[in-house]
Structures are given as structure tokens and as C-alpha cells.
Design a protein around this motif. Structure first.
Motif, PDB file in Angstrom:
ATOM      1  N   THR A 110       0.838  -1.207   0.000  1.00  0.00           N
ATOM      2  CA  THR A 110       0.000   0.000   0.000  1.00  0.00           C
ATOM      3  C   THR A 110       0.872   1.256   0.000  1.00  0.00           C
ATOM      4  O   THR A 110       0.646   2.191  -0.779  1.00  0.00           O
ATOM      5  CB  THR A 110      -0.927  -0.002   1.233  1.00  0.00           C
ATOM      6  N   ASP A 111       1.879   1.271   0.872  1.00  0.00           N
ATOM      7  CA  ASP A 111       2.755   2.443   0.970  1.00  0.00           C
ATOM      8  C   ASP A 111       3.503   2.685  -0.339  1.00  0.00           C
ATOM      9  O   ASP A 111       3.639   3.830  -0.784  1.00  0.00           O
ATOM     10  CB  ASP A 111       3.751   2.264   2.117  1.00  0.00           C
ATOM     11  N   LEU A 112       3.991   1.609  -0.950  1.00  0.00           N
ATOM     12  CA  LEU A 112       4.732   1.747  -2.205  1.00  0.00           C
ATOM     13  C   LEU A 112       3.817   2.258  -3.316  1.00  0.00           C
ATOM     14  O   LEU A 112       4.208   3.145  -4.094  1.00  0.00           O
ATOM     15  CB  LEU A 112       5.346   0.404  -2.601  1.00  0.00           C
ATOM     16  N   ARG A 113       2.594   1.721  -3.369  1.00  0.00           N
ATOM     17  CA  ARG A 113       1.647   2.158  -4.399  1.00  0.00           C
ATOM     18  C   ARG A 113       1.321   3.645  -4.247  1.00  0.00           C
ATOM     19  O   ARG A 113       1.304   4.392  -5.230  1.00  0.00           O
ATOM     20  CB  ARG A 113       0.379   1.310  -4.318  1.00  0.00           C
ATOM     21  N   GLN A 114       1.101   4.080  -3.024  1.00  0.00           N
ATOM     22  CA  GLN A 114       0.781   5.491  -2.786  1.00  0.00           C
ATOM     23  C   GLN A 114       1.975   6.390  -3.096  1.00  0.00           C
ATOM     24  O   GLN A 114       1.825   7.473  -3.684  1.00  0.00           O
ATOM     25  CB  GLN A 114       0.320   5.684  -1.339  1.00  0.00           C
ATOM     26  N   PHE A 115       3.167   5.947  -2.724  1.00  0.00           N
ATOM     27  CA  PHE A 115       4.377   6.721  -2.997  1.00  0.00           C
ATOM     28  C   PHE A 115       4.589   6.889  -4.501  1.00  0.00           C
ATOM     29  O   PHE A 115       4.850   7.996  -4.990  1.00  0.00           O
ATOM     30  CB  PHE A 115       5.575   6.008  -2.362  1.00  0.00           C
ATOM     31  N   LEU A 116       4.466   5.786  -5.252  1.00  0.00           N
ATOM     32  CA  LEU A 116       4.641   5.870  -6.697  1.00  0.00           C
ATOM     33  C   LEU A 116       3.561   6.737  -7.327  1.00  0.00           C
ATOM     34  O   LEU A 116       3.829   7.484  -8.280  1.00  0.00           O
ATOM     35  CB  LEU A 116       4.622   4.464  -7.307  1.00  0.00           C
ATOM     36  N   GLY A 117       2.343   6.655  -6.797  1.00  0.00           N
ATOM     37  CA  GLY A 117       1.260   7.496  -7.308  1.00  0.00           C
ATOM     38  C   GLY A 117       1.562   8.976  -7.146  1.00  0.00           C
ATOM     39  O   GLY A 117       1.292   9.785  -8.052  1.00  0.00           O
ATOM     40  N   ARG A 118       2.134   9.346  -6.013  1.00  0.00           N
ATOM     41  CA  ARG A 118       2.503  10.760  -5.798  1.00  0.00           C
ATOM     42  C   ARG A 118       3.608  11.178  -6.771  1.00  0.00           C
ATOM     43  O   ARG A 118       3.579  12.300  -7.299  1.00  0.00           O
ATOM     44  CB  ARG A 118       2.952  10.969  -4.344  1.00  0.00           C
ATOM     45  N   LEU A 119       4.554  10.302  -7.006  1.00  0.00           N
ATOM     46  CA  LEU A 119       5.620  10.634  -7.951  1.00  0.00           C
ATOM     47  C   LEU A 119       5.058  10.853  -9.353  1.00  0.00           C
ATOM     48  O   LEU A 119       5.463  11.778 -10.062  1.00  0.00           O
ATOM     49  CB  LEU A 119       6.669   9.520  -7.996  1.00  0.00           C
ATOM     50  N   VAL A 120       4.128   9.979  -9.773  1.00  0.00           N
ATOM     51  CA  VAL A 120       3.537  10.131 -11.104  1.00  0.00           C
ATOM     52  C   VAL A 120       2.810  11.469 -11.218  1.00  0.00           C
ATOM     53  O   VAL A 120       2.936  12.185 -12.225  1.00  0.00           O
ATOM     54  CB  VAL A 120       2.582   8.958 -11.413  1.00  0.00           C
ATOM     55  N   GLU A 121       2.054  11.833 -10.177  1.00  0.00           N
ATOM     56  CA  GLU A 121       1.353  13.132 -10.178  1.00  0.00           C
ATOM     57  C   GLU A 121       2.343  14.279 -10.326  1.00  0.00           C
ATOM     58  O   GLU A 121       2.098  15.241 -11.065  1.00  0.00           O
ATOM     59  CB  GLU A 121       0.557  13.292  -8.888  1.00  0.00           C
ATOM     60  N   GLN A 122       3.471  14.186  -9.611  1.00  0.00           N
ATOM     61  CA  GLN A 122       4.478  15.251  -9.669  1.00  0.00           C
ATOM     62  C   GLN A 122       5.117  15.355 -11.054  1.00  0.00           C
ATOM     63  O   GLN A 122       5.493  16.443 -11.490  1.00  0.00           O
ATOM     64  CB  GLN A 122       5.570  14.992  -8.624  1.00  0.00           C
ATOM     65  N   ARG A 123       5.245  14.217 -11.765  1.00  0.00           N
ATOM     66  CA  ARG A 123       5.933  14.229 -13.060  1.00  0.00           C
ATOM     67  C   ARG A 123       5.008  14.644 -14.206  1.00  0.00           C
ATOM     68  O   ARG A 123       5.485  14.985 -15.278  1.00  0.00           O
ATOM     69  CB  ARG A 123       6.518  12.835 -13.363  1.00  0.00           C
ATOM     70  N   ARG A 124       3.692  14.574 -13.982  1.00  0.00           N
ATOM     71  CA  ARG A 124       2.754  14.939 -15.039  1.00  0.00           C
ATOM     72  C   ARG A 124       2.978  16.394 -15.443  1.00  0.00           C
ATOM     73  O   ARG A 124       2.972  17.287 -14.605  1.00  0.00           O
ATOM     74  CB  ARG A 124       1.320  14.732 -14.558  1.00  0.00           C
ATOM     75  N   GLY A 125       3.207  16.621 -16.728  1.00  0.00           N
ATOM     76  CA  GLY A 125       3.454  17.978 -17.199  1.00  0.00           C
ATOM     77  C   GLY A 125       4.889  18.444 -17.030  1.00  0.00           C
ATOM     78  O   GLY A 125       5.206  19.590 -17.357  1.00  0.00           O
ATOM     79  N   ARG A 126       5.743  17.561 -16.507  1.00  0.00           N
ATOM     80  CA  ARG A 126       7.162  17.911 -16.327  1.00  0.00           C
ATOM     81  C   ARG A 126       8.018  16.827 -16.985  1.00  0.00           C
ATOM     82  O   ARG A 126       8.572  15.971 -16.307  1.00  0.00           O
ATOM     83  CB  ARG A 126       7.504  18.016 -14.840  1.00  0.00           C
ATOM     84  N   PRO A 127       8.141  16.848 -18.299  1.00  0.00           N
ATOM     85  CA  PRO A 127       8.900  15.796 -19.002  1.00  0.00           C
ATOM     86  C   PRO A 127      10.334  15.700 -18.501  1.00  0.00           C
ATOM     87  O   PRO A 127      10.979  16.707 -18.212  1.00  0.00           O
ATOM     88  CB  PRO A 127       8.858  16.258 -20.469  1.00  0.00           C
ATOM     89  N   GLY A 128      10.797  14.457 -18.371  1.00  0.00           N
ATOM     90  CA  GLY A 128      12.175  14.202 -17.948  1.00  0.00           C
ATOM     91  C   GLY A 128      12.679  12.926 -18.577  1.00  0.00           C
ATOM     92  O   GLY A 128      11.979  12.287 -19.374  1.00  0.00           O
ATOM     93  N   ASP A 129      13.893  12.514 -18.213  1.00  0.00           N
ATOM     94  CA  ASP A 129      14.498  11.328 -18.816  1.00  0.00           C
ATOM     95  C   ASP A 129      14.169  10.034 -18.080  1.00  0.00           C
ATOM     96  O   ASP A 129      14.431   8.952 -18.603  1.00  0.00           O
ATOM     97  CB  ASP A 129      16.023  11.491 -18.875  1.00  0.00           C
TER      98      ASP A 129
END
Length: 405
Positions: free
Chosen positions: A192-211
């Protein structure tokens, strides 16, 4: 009822006492390529039949197509390895656009410098030690570090991800008869913790292209459309968990095999280029994944003159297929010079391991550097203790000694 030649063989394979050497039992299974079990499931153990099944469009990887589907992880989106076309194809194509050729052909090869540095740093910590646990000291931390870098996990968050993966891996081997329930509960919480953590990272990266891979997936409007956040998280978890288990076992089984074949270890030290065919032979001879526990048929199918009914559980014994004497010459011999080595170490068909190129390179660098830098390594215990799982088979610990005896 199972045929007389296979009755009880599967149970003995699943018994922990067979973990150190299940291969004679696989040979028993191959006497009946398709064997019905008492619970109504079917075990397939020969190379040709396994390969045919893995490439058969009538077979499903979706749990819901089993007559008796197991309970799924609550609230979580499945990764594409548990999906069928067309959804599987859409998600896999989108992931592969950023994971390998033709769209990003340099992703894996571009990791070589990072992999070499990471492997070197871990081996630096082993220098001067008389005894080393290859699992705890090297093989376990390596893939988490690599996949975190691939995904773009911030360095300060990597220790947390290491702990979550550790708790999840421990819970995979949970035995309700011998283990405290806390072991299972920690694994559930870590997922659960890993899923929520990755979800927050995806939200942060949306609209911010990176490598990094999360940024690429979060901002991809390719021909198949954008992945939903939950689908990106499921793909990232697949890399972190399934990829981790595979690489830990492959590296550890590889080091164990080399120490049991000192002439090959010396050859690798003298001929570093040998590592490429050597890793392919390891994937055949001591693979990290031994069993695909289930597939289900959309309709009745016939395999090796046996009719398997719709919805029945089909268990594929990959490691048995890769030791099938009807496909491989002297299959029980470790031979890094083997030709035509179309093993089943990464499966086959549409679900062929999509992280295979990275796993290969990681293992090639790891084994080359371990052999080059360790001082006269030798096994402290043989056989080593194994993880409980017969599916993801590998040593729980691999203690080796180095230096003067």
C-alpha cells in the motif's frame, strides 16, 4: 487422478526438502507431459508443450478466467502480465516505447556506466571481508538501486523503497504455519505504501517531461493514448518487485553455479566476453523463475492428446522444460558454450519478460566484476539454504569465504 508416473511428484517438488535440487523430480514429471492433478489442475513439463502453450492465443493470463480465481490485492490495478490482449498489448506497447528499441534503443546500453559503478561500489564494501553473504551484501540491494534510478525515484527516498521491497519480498514467502502474522501484515502495508508513494511521484511528473521512466510514461501521448496513473504505478511496481526477485535469484544462482564449476569461473576471469553466453546458459540451467503457477484456457483445448477444460488451472514448469533432453543435448550439464540455447528462463510469447535486456546486462556486469575482484572465493555451505518458494527459486543466503583458508 494423476497418471501413476506423476502421482505425488508435484507435491514433492513443492515440499521444501526438494528446493536444493528439484531437477530429478522434473525428469519424473516429463514422463507425462500433461498431467492432471487431483484438484483438477494440469501440470505441463516438457519444452515443446510449454512453448506451444505460451504462444497459444486460447490461453489467458487474466485471473478472472480461472474457474476458481484467487483473491487479488485489494484496490490495486493489475499489471499487464495479468492481462490479455487487447489491454495487455496496449499497456506493454506503451511501456516498451520508453524501455527499449525501437523507440528508446539506448536505454539499457546507456545504463552500463551506472550499473558498473553501482556494482563496483557494492563490491568495494566486500573487500577485506573473510565471509560474505552474496544475497544480503550484494544481490539484494543491487536491483532496487538500479530500478529506483531507472524510475527516477529521488535519492533521499531510496532507503524507504528498499525497506518496502524488503517487507514485500519477505511476505511473498509467508508460511502461516511457521511465520508470525506480522510478516504478512508488513508486506500488505508495504504494498500500500509503495503504491501510494509511486502514485505521488507520477502526479508530480505529469506535465514535467524528464528522462526517467516515470516522467516518460506520465507525459506520453503516443499512438495508444496515455496510461492512466494507476496503470503507470502498476507497471512501476512490476519492475520493482518482479524485476527484483528475478535478478536477485539470477545473480545468486549464477555465483553458486560458478563456484561449483571452478574451471568455468577461471575461464570467465580470463575471458570476460564469455559472460554473454554464460548468462544465457544460467537462464536455462538454474533459472530465477521455475514455475508459472497458472494460466487458464478460454475454451477446451488439447495439449499432447490431453483435453484441458475451459477455466482449468494450467501450471507451466519452465525449469523442467529448459532441462528437457528432447530439446537440449545433455541438459543437466552446465555448458556456457552451448549453441541454439532457446531456453525458457524469461518465458516465451506475448508475456516474454520485458525487463529481460536490463536483467541480462545487470547480471553480466555483476558476475564479471564479482569473479574479477573477489579473492579466491569458495562456498562456505553447499547446498545453501533456499527461499521457501518453489516458483521463484533461489538461495535465501549464499555465504562464501575469500582470501586465505
Amino acid at each position: 487422478m494423476p497418471p501413476p508416473g506423476t502421482r505425488g511428484t508435484l507435491q514433492r517438488i513443492f515440499d521444501y526438502s526438494a528446493r536444493a535440487d528439484p531437477y530429478p523430480l522434473y525428469a519424473e514429471l516429463r514422463e507425462t507431459p500433461v498431467a492432471r492433478q487431483e484438484d483438477g489442475s494440469y501440470v505441463i513439463s516438457t519444452y515443446r508443450e510449454i512453448t506451444n502453450i505460451l504462444n497459444d492465443p486460447h490461453l489467458s493470463s487474466d485471473l478472472r478466467n480461472l474457474s476458481r480465481p484467487p483473491s487479488a490485492e485489494g484496490g490495486a490495478t493489475s499489471s499487464f502480465i495479468h492481462m490479455d490482449p487487447p489491454e495487455h498489448d496496449r499497456l506493454r506497447r506503451t511501456a516498451m516505447r520508453h524501455f527499449g528499441p525501437p523507440h528508446t534503443p539506448g536505454l539499457v546500453t546507456g545504463f552500463e556506466g551506472f550499473l558498473t559503478a553501482t556494482v563496483g561500489s557494492l563490491i568495494d564494501g566486500l573487500m577485506g571481508k573473510e565471509q560474505i553473504d552474496v544475497v544480503d551484501d550484494f544481490a539484494f540491494p543491487l536491483p532496487v538501486t538500479v530500478i529506483c534510478h531507472l524510475l527516477g525515484v529521488p535519492r533521499e527516498d531510496e532507503p524507504r523503497v528498499h525497506l518496502w521491497v524488503n517487507d514485500i519480498m519477505n511476505s511473498v514467502d509467508y508460511n502461516p504455519k511457521t511465520d508470525p502474522k506480522e510478516k504478512l501484515d508488513k508486506g500488505v502495508q508495504a504494498r500500500t505504501d509503495l503504491r501510494q508513494f509511486l502514485g505521488r511521484l507520477v502526479e508530480q511528473r505529469r506535465g514535467r517531461p524528464g528522462d526517467d521512466l516515470l516522467s516518460r510514461l506520465a507525459n506520453d501521448d503516443g499512438p495508444d493514448g496515455r496510461m492512466a496513473d494507476a496503470e503507470i504505478v502498476a507497471t512501476a511496481k512490476l519492475l520493482l518487485i518482479a524485476g527484483h526477485e528475478t535478478i536477485v535469484n539470477l545473480i545468486t544462482n549464477g555465483m553458486l553455479t560458478l563456484l561449483r564449476h571452478p574451471e568455468v569461473l577461471q575461464r570467465l576471469r580470463d575471458e570476460p566476453g564469455l559472460v554473454v553466453p554464460l548468462v544465457e546458459e544460467l537462464l536455462r540451467y538454474e533459472p530465477p523463475v521455475h514455475i508459472i503457477p497458472w494460466r487458464a484456457a478460454y475454451s477446451d483445448i488439447t495439449v499432447a492428446d490431453t483435453v484441458i477444460p475451459k477455466g482449468a488451472q494450467i501450471m507451466l514448469m519452465l525449469a523442467s522444460g529448459s532441462r528437457d533432453p528432447n530439446r537440449f543435448h545433455e541438459p543437466d550439464r552446465f555448458d556456457p558454450d552451448r549453441r541454439d540455447n532457446q531456453h525458457l528462463g524469461f518465458g516465451s510469447g506475448i508475456h516474454l519478460c520485458f525487463g529481460g535486456p536490463l536483467a541480462r546486462l545487470e547480471t553480466q556486469i555483476a558476475l564479471t566484476e564479482l569473479v574479477r575482484r573477489l579473492d579466491r572465493p569458495r562456498l562456505a555451505t553447499d547446498p545453501p539454504p533456499y527461499r521457501p518458494s518453489p516458483v521463484l527459486r533461489g538461495p535465501l543466503h549464499l555465504n562464501i569465504e575469500q582470501g586465505d583458508s
